[in-house]
Design an enzyme around this catalytic site. Structure first.
Site: not given
Length: 237
Positions: A30, A96, A114, A125, A181-182, A225
């Site tokens: 985003r 996520q 996710h 199958c 994470s937002s 991070i």
């Protein structure tokens, strides 16, 4: 302060979002001008409807994503989370992200909310294969069914097993650390609040502020991070 919180915690859960992956070179979804969905409507291409109505476009879009993940590697931050898990400082990771980097780095107790781009499976199958199938342009199972990436598409719910386990982990946590994470995607963004409601200390690390910052005991913005985790690790030694 995070080093001290880690030392004093009896059960630490880490929650990772796109910001964890972008430092490995993957685009997020985003961000303005660079996000994966900036020029593409995800409901038109990364959806169950697209897989059924425009399958060739669907295959090629996800083939590009599979190749993109293959060209990148987990970074030092992923590796430090593995070390902290081995040392008993981190008990589980809720993510996520669909790149599979936590498992590739060596983390064991990971809930991929996710799904993952590391595997594909037959829509008909259910047989599972490595995502190398997509790399080599093999998009159909031996049964004739479509091979699809093992990720949650628009129009689908989250897989029950990791979702239920993430609830349990959040409720057990006495320290819950959000990394990159937002916190805008539901229902995944409810786990930090669930942990907080059950008495956990909440730390949010994200380049930009989130709507949940007011609930946090500590908020860190404008930090990569990987660099931050290296700094924390030095204080833990």
């Amino acid at each position: 302060m995070i080093a001290e919180l880690l030392r004093n915690s009896n059960y630490t859960v880490v929650f990772t979002g796109a910001g964890m992956s972008t430092e490995s070179g993957l685009p997020d979804f985003r961000s303005k001008n660079t996000g994966l969905w900036e020029n593409v409507d995800p409901t038109l291409i990364a959806s169950v409807d697209s897989m059924n109505r425009d399958v060739e476009r669907f295959f090629q879009f996800y083939r590009e994503r599979v190749l993109g993940v293959k060209d990148c590697l987990p970074h030092k931050g992923h590796e430090l989370l593995v070390e902290w898990e081995k040392a008993g400082l981190v008990d589980s990771i809720i993510t996520q992200n669909v790149d599979g980097f936590h498992y590739r780095a060596g983390s064991k107790n990971v809930m991929e909310l996710h799904g993952t781009l590391q595997t594909v499976h037959c829509q008909q199958c259910g047989l599972e294969f490595s995502s190398e199938k997509y790399e080599t342009n093999h998009f159909y199972c031996t049964c004739g069914g479509k091979l699809r990436p093992s990720v949650v598409l628009f129009g689908e719910g989250l897989p029950e097993e990791p979702f239920m386990k993430a609830i349990e982990e959040s409720e057990k946590a006495d320290l819950f650390i959000v990394l990159g994470s937002s916190l805008t995607v539901t229902p995944a963004n409810q786990f930090p609040l669930l942990a907080k409601d059950h008495g956990a200390k909440l730390v949010i690390v994200n380049l930009e502020p989130t709507e949940f910052d007011s609930y946090a005991d500590l908020v860190i913005n404008d930090r990569k991070i990987g660099d931050l985790l290296i700094e924390i690790n030095e204080k833990l030694m």
